[in-house]
Design a protein around this motif. Structure first.
Motif, PDB file in Angstrom:
ATOM      1  N   ARG A  85       0.802  -1.232   0.000  1.00 53.55           N
ATOM      2  CA  ARG A  85       0.000   0.000   0.000  1.00 53.55           C
ATOM      3  C   ARG A  85       0.830   1.276   0.000  1.00 53.55           C
ATOM      4  NH1 ARG A  85      -2.706  -3.977   2.829  1.00 53.55           N
ATOM      5  NH2 ARG A  85      -1.795  -3.536   4.848  1.00 53.55           N
ATOM      6  N   VAL A  87       1.004   3.967   1.852  1.00 52.90           N
ATOM      7  CA  VAL A  87       0.387   5.267   2.112  1.00 52.90           C
ATOM      8  C   VAL A  87       1.297   6.074   3.037  1.00 52.90           C
ATOM      9  CG1 VAL A  87      -1.946   4.378   1.806  1.00 52.90           C
ATOM     10  CG2 VAL A  87      -0.934   4.388   4.095  1.00 52.90           C
ATOM     11  N   GLY A  89       1.715   7.406   6.243  1.00 50.86           N
ATOM     12  CA  GLY A  89       1.065   7.175   7.525  1.00 50.86           C
ATOM     13  C   GLY A  89       0.939   8.395   8.393  1.00 50.86           C
ATOM     14  N   ASN A  96      -3.198  12.708   2.116  1.00 53.91           N
ATOM     15  CA  ASN A  96      -2.721  11.717   1.153  1.00 53.91           C
ATOM     16  C   ASN A  96      -3.325  11.967  -0.223  1.00 53.91           C
ATOM     17  OD1 ASN A  96      -1.118   8.952   1.926  1.00 53.91           O
ATOM     18  ND2 ASN A  96      -2.033   9.882   3.759  1.00 53.91           N
ATOM     19  N   ALA A 129      -3.425   8.367   8.197  1.00 54.76           N
ATOM     20  CA  ALA A 129      -3.495   7.132   7.427  1.00 54.76           C
ATOM     21  C   ALA A 129      -3.013   5.940   8.250  1.00 54.76           C
ATOM     22  CB  ALA A 129      -2.673   7.258   6.149  1.00 54.76           C
ATOM     23  N   GLN A 137      -6.641   1.262   4.563  1.00 49.26           N
ATOM     24  CA  GLN A 137      -5.424   1.750   3.909  1.00 49.26           C
ATOM     25  C   GLN A 137      -5.376   1.315   2.450  1.00 49.26           C
ATOM     26  OE1 GLN A 137      -1.787   0.909   5.980  1.00 49.26           O
ATOM     27  NE2 GLN A 137      -2.454   1.857   7.891  1.00 49.26           N
TER      28      GLN A 137
END
Length: 232
Positions: A85, A87, A89, A96, A129, A137
């Motif tokens: 993923r 992302v 965080g 994001n 996130a 997520q």
């Protein structure tokens, strides 16, 4: 339309990880299933430009994009949702999406559309996130890719680390995206339930080779997937 012909690639020169991969896709989803080391991630990285192919071609809407970099392929219309993923965080859900929108030259209106399409992201837009569940997520990673309005999304192991309930929710969400928007998706997976619930065609990959193609609209082929690959 995405047309992939006899594609070959590897992580370094002289070492072939996958070979002779061919398929075409115009809307809907195709899945590649295989065990760890079968070549799925290498294929995903090659399709999305992270790795250069060593043979074959990738043509999108009549344009040969085989040799483009990852940035070039994003501009051409190919987006990757990577394994794990990735992302940001420490950023909020909304941040994001803002980062992705800015990079793609999209407006805040597009962010709002995606928050409507993925209601959990809208509800948790102010949350970090890192505080989201694994399934949430994954939805954020997919929304981040969709913000670019890609022609094709490549998803590498989207079910990795998710609970069965989260996989069911992810499958339903991806199916809705495909049905409502006509989005083209290429999935690298080990989860047969996700693939049968989403894909029209599944390709079994062993040691980098496509050894069998299965039509998921056919009950016999669905059974063959679970019998030959999953052993049930």
């Amino acid at each position: 339309m995405l047309e992939v012909s006899t594609l070959r690639g590897g992580y370094r020169e002289g070492v072939t990880v996958f070979d002779d991969i061919s398929f075409s896709l115009s809307g809907g989803a195709i899945g590649f299933i295989g065990r760890n080391g079968a070549g799925k991630t290498c294929l995903a990285q090659t399709l999305s430009g992270g790795l250069r192919s060593t043979g074959g071609s990738v043509v999108l809407d009549g344009r040969d994009i085989t040799s483009l970099s990852s940035r070039g392929k994003v501009r051409a219309g190919v987006s990757l949702v990577p394994e794990g993923r990735l992302v940001f965080g420490q950023l909020t859900v909304r941040e994001n999406l803002v980062v992705a929108a800015h990079a793609a030259g999209r407006s805040n209106e597009r962010i709002g559309q995606l928050e409507d399409q993925f209601p959990v992201l809208g509800r948790k837009r102010a949350k970090s996130a890192a505080s989201l569940s694994g399934g949430e997520q994954q939805l954020l990673a997919i929304a981040r890719a969709l913000i670019q309005d890609p022609k094709v999304i490549v998803l590498d192991e989207p079910s990795l680390g998710l609970s069965p309930v989260a996989v069911d929710e992810l499958t339903a969400t991806l199916r809705t995206v495909v049905t409502e928007t006509g989005q083209s998706m290429v999935l690298m997976e080990q989860n047969g339930e996700l693939l049968t619930g989403l894909c029209d065609e599944v390709v079994l990959v062993e040691q980098g080779l496509a050894v069998r193609r299965l039509d998921m609209r056919n009950d016999e082929d669905q059974n063959a997937l679970f019998e030959s690959y999953l052993g049930v």
